[in-house]
Design an enzyme around this catalytic site. Structure first.
Site, mmCIF file in Angstrom:
data_model
loop_
_atom_site.group_PDB
_atom_site.id
_atom_site.type_symbol
_atom_site.label_atom_id
_atom_site.label_comp_id
_atom_site.label_asym_id
_atom_site.label_seq_id
_atom_site.Cartn_x
_atom_site.Cartn_y
_atom_site.Cartn_z
ATOM 1 N N SER A 183 0.857 -1.191 -0.119
ATOM 2 C CA SER A 183 0.059 -0.001 -0.008
ATOM 3 C C SER A 183 0.713 1.116 0.020
ATOM 4 O O SER A 183 1.744 1.315 0.582
ATOM 5 C CB SER A 183 -0.856 -0.118 1.241
ATOM 6 O OG SER A 183 -1.779 -0.982 1.266
ATOM 7 N N TYR A 207 -9.289 3.200 -17.045
ATOM 8 C CA TYR A 207 -9.110 3.835 -15.712
ATOM 9 C C TYR A 207 -10.497 4.482 -15.332
ATOM 10 O O TYR A 207 -11.027 4.698 -14.245
ATOM 11 C CB TYR A 207 -8.106 4.836 -15.425
ATOM 12 C CG TYR A 207 -7.481 5.017 -14.099
ATOM 13 C CD1 TYR A 207 -6.862 3.984 -13.654
ATOM 14 C CD2 TYR A 207 -7.661 6.230 -13.498
ATOM 15 C CE1 TYR A 207 -6.405 4.208 -12.224
ATOM 16 C CE2 TYR A 207 -7.374 6.447 -12.172
ATOM 17 C CZ TYR A 207 -6.532 5.286 -11.550
ATOM 18 O OH TYR A 207 -6.132 5.283 -10.148
ATOM 19 N N LYS A 226 -10.615 11.026 -9.252
ATOM 20 C CA LYS A 226 -9.184 11.581 -9.099
ATOM 21 C C LYS A 226 -9.186 12.930 -9.306
ATOM 22 O O LYS A 226 -8.608 13.789 -8.554
ATOM 23 C CB LYS A 226 -8.263 10.732 -9.886
ATOM 24 C CG LYS A 226 -7.799 9.524 -9.127
ATOM 25 C CD LYS A 226 -7.563 9.433 -7.698
ATOM 26 C CE LYS A 226 -6.980 8.169 -7.314
ATOM 27 N NZ LYS A 226 -6.572 8.050 -5.839
ATOM 28 N N VAL A 254 2.097 1.794 -9.355
ATOM 29 C CA VAL A 254 2.808 1.129 -8.347
ATOM 30 C C VAL A 254 1.876 -0.216 -8.348
ATOM 31 O O VAL A 254 0.617 -0.100 -8.179
ATOM 32 C CB VAL A 254 3.228 1.770 -7.140
ATOM 33 C CG1 VAL A 254 4.501 2.652 -7.579
ATOM 34 C CG2 VAL A 254 2.107 2.267 -6.526
#
Length: 257
Positions: A19, A157, A164, A193
């Site tokens: 995380s 996305y 976002k 990531v």
């Protein structure tokens, strides 16, 4: 003296060792911050194992879609931290799987509302509860995590990108209004990531590979680099910075494709 000696940090979003919130937690703890980690019920086992790596770190249950649980979480933080909070980390995002997999124009109403509620409104809800605790300390720092899909189309996305964008706009309005209380509000925008949330994004591997090919540094980033950048934004070193989005993406965001 460590940068955050004597500072209290409440962290939302730790799910496992990958995380972003955990990378930030480690960086803050390494500079002397006292931590409290929140968790969803289904993730308690994993978060508890991580908390044990930073002795003295308490856990607080919280579902961010529940005002009652948010109230209880901040009340517990106030109790643990003697009524004061210096740092709030918001690293939470979620959208229903089907609304990530389907074309954006097929996003359901409920999926849209869920994504915006958990990924963006939760920051506002947390800030409202954090303000009095930060006022007790003469100010503070609020930090969230975003992604470049808020500005550019990243296929698949979808509704999360819209969430976002709303999150980043919220950062600016919160920074404007909370500056009067000496509370800074910023965002860190990492490259892709390998987190639990990211693995639910269709085409995630393709995103990572593309970044490695295009980014000026010709590589992806590591979680520790996100933690270090976040530490900077939460520390006195960034005391004149608010309302900003700091990219930690090996320079990818400056490229045209």
């Amino acid at each position: 003296m460590p940068l955050l000696e004597g500072k209290n940090a409440l962290i939302f979003g730790v799910a496992n060792h990958r995380s972003i919130a955990w990378a930030i937690a480690q960086a803050l703890a390494a500079e002397g911050a006292r931590l409290a980690l929140t968790y969803q019920e289904r993730m308690e086992k994993f978060v508890r194992e991580l908390a044990e790596k930073v002795p003295g770190t308490p856990l607080i249950p919280c579902d961010v879609q529940s005002d009652e649980q948010l109230d209880a979480a901040f009340a517990k933080a106030a109790e643990l931290f003697d009524g004061g909070l210096d740092i709030l980390i918001h690293s939470i995002a979620f959208a229903p799987k089907e609304d990530m997999e389907n074309p954006f124009w097929q996003t359901s109403r409920q999926g849209f509302l869920t994504a915006l509620d958990i990924s963006a409104y939760s920051l506002v809800a947390m800030a409202r509860r954090a303000v009095p605790l930060m006022q007790a300390r003469g100010g503070g720092s609020i930090l969230t995590a975003t992604y470049i899909a808020s500005e550019r189309v990243m296929p698949k996305y979808n509704v999360m990108a819209v969430a976002k964008a709303a999150l980043e706009c919220s950062v600016r309005y919160l920074a404007y209004e909370l500056g009067a209380y000496n509370i800074r509000v910023n965002a860190v925008s990492p490259g892709p990531v390998n987190t639990l949330a990211a693995r639910g994004v269709p085409g995630f591997t393709t995103m990572r590979d593309h970044m490695t090919e295009v980014a000026p540094l010709r590589r992806n980033i590591e979680q520790s680099e996100i933690g270090d950048a976040s530490l900077f934004l939460c520390s006195p070193l960034a005391r004149g910075i608010t309302g900003e989005v700091l990219f930690v993406d090996a320079g990818y965001h400056i490229m045209g494709a």
